[in-house]
Design a protein around this motif. Sequence first.
Motif, PDB file in Angstrom:
ATOM      1  N   GLU A  59      -1.102   1.273 -26.774  1.00  0.00           N
ATOM      2  CA  GLU A  59       0.249   1.834 -26.947  1.00  0.00           C
ATOM      3  C   GLU A  59       1.297   0.729 -26.935  1.00  0.00           C
ATOM      4  N   PHE A  60       1.155  -0.217 -26.015  1.00  0.00           N
ATOM      5  CA  PHE A  60       2.178  -1.242 -25.847  1.00  0.00           C
ATOM      6  C   PHE A  60       2.213  -2.196 -27.039  1.00  0.00           C
ATOM      7  N   ARG A  61       1.050  -2.564 -27.559  1.00  0.00           N
ATOM      8  CA  ARG A  61       1.057  -3.495 -28.690  1.00  0.00           C
ATOM      9  C   ARG A  61       1.641  -2.859 -29.948  1.00  0.00           C
ATOM     10  N   ARG A  62       1.656  -1.526 -30.007  1.00  0.00           N
ATOM     11  CA  ARG A  62       2.227  -0.828 -31.156  1.00  0.00           C
ATOM     12  C   ARG A  62       3.687  -0.457 -30.940  1.00  0.00           C
ATOM     13  N   SER A  63       4.227  -0.790 -29.785  1.00  0.00           N
ATOM     14  CA  SER A  63       5.619  -0.424 -29.495  1.00  0.00           C
ATOM     15  C   SER A  63       6.565  -1.178 -30.411  1.00  0.00           C
TER      16      SER A  63
END
Length: 338
Positions: A59-63
Amino acid sequence: MDMITPEPRPAWIAGRPEQGASTLTVRHPYDGSEVATVAVPGPEQVERAVAAAVSVAKEFRRSPAHTRANALEHVSRRLAERAEEIAEVITAENGKPLKWAAAEVNRAVSVFRIAAEEARRFSGDLQRLDSDPSGEGRLAITRRIPRGPVLGIAPFNFPLNLVAHKVAPSLAVGAPIIIKPAPRTPLSALILGEILAETDLPEGAFSVLPLGNEETAALVADPRLPVVSFTGSGPVGWSLADAAPRKHVVLELGGNAAAVVLRDWPDPEGAAQRIATFGNYQAGQSCIAVQRVIVEREVADELLPALLEAVQAQRTGDPYDTTVDVGPVVDEAAAERI
C-alpha cells in the motif's frame, strides 16, 4: 536542564506510542546525571512492528508522491519549530556542545526537505532502444520499486541526523522503516517518532525501537526486512553484512579523513583553525573528523605552530555552555578505550 520525566519515554510501535517490557536509562555524558528513561519493547511488540511494516509495504509504495512529500515537509517544518528543544536533547544524551547540536538539527531539517523534493521526482528512466536496428521506434521505461521494509540501525554520534538519513529517503520512496537508535542516544529518534506520528503516514510506515544487541541481531536475520542500513564501526558493519548475505545491506563505516595543506594555499592560519576545529568538534567521534594532516614541507614550519595554537584554543567543558567547542566523549568506556 531537567530532562527527567515521570515515566519512560515511549517507543513507537507501528506509529503508536507504547511503554515497553523494560527500560533503559539515558545519562548525560558530561556529569553522568540521569536524563531520562526509555521504554524497551518486548518480543511481542517487536513482532507487531515488523508485521505492520510488512503488511503496509505494498500500500505504501503505491501511495501518491504528494502524500509522502507532504509528510516529509511536515517533519522538516516541525524539526525547525522545535529546533532549540531538540538541540538541548541531543546535548543531553550525546554530550556534544550545544552549538554543534543546533547545527545537527538544522542539517536534519534540510534532509527531510530534500527528501520531500525527491519524493516528487522519484520515478524511473526513459531509455531509447534504436541503438540497434531492431529497436527503431521503441523506447524502454525503467521503473524504480522499493525493495520493501527497511531496518535502519543508527549510531550515537549524530543521534538525529543519521536517523534522518535513513528515515527520510525510505519514506520518500514508499518503503516502511524500523529504526533502531543507539541505546546511549535514543531520545532524538523518539522525538522524531512523535513528529512522524503527526503526519498522515499509514500505520506501520515507521517504528522506533530502542533495542539491545541480541534483539537487533534477530531483526537483521529476519527475512521480512530485505534492506538493512547501518552506520557505525567497521567490525560491526561487516559482521551485519556477513549475517545477512541475501539482503541489500547498506554500510556507512569509519573513515580515515585527511586534510592536505599545500604551499600555495593563501591562508595557513585559516587552515590550522579548520583542522583544529574539525579534528575535535565531535570529540573526535565522527567518521569525517580530521584524523591525519598531510603538509608540504615548504609550509610545515609555518603551519605547525599555528595548528598547535588553534588546538590549544579549543575550549572544553560543559556542553551547554555556548562558548564550549569540545564536549565529553559519549561515556566512560569510550574514554577508557581512547
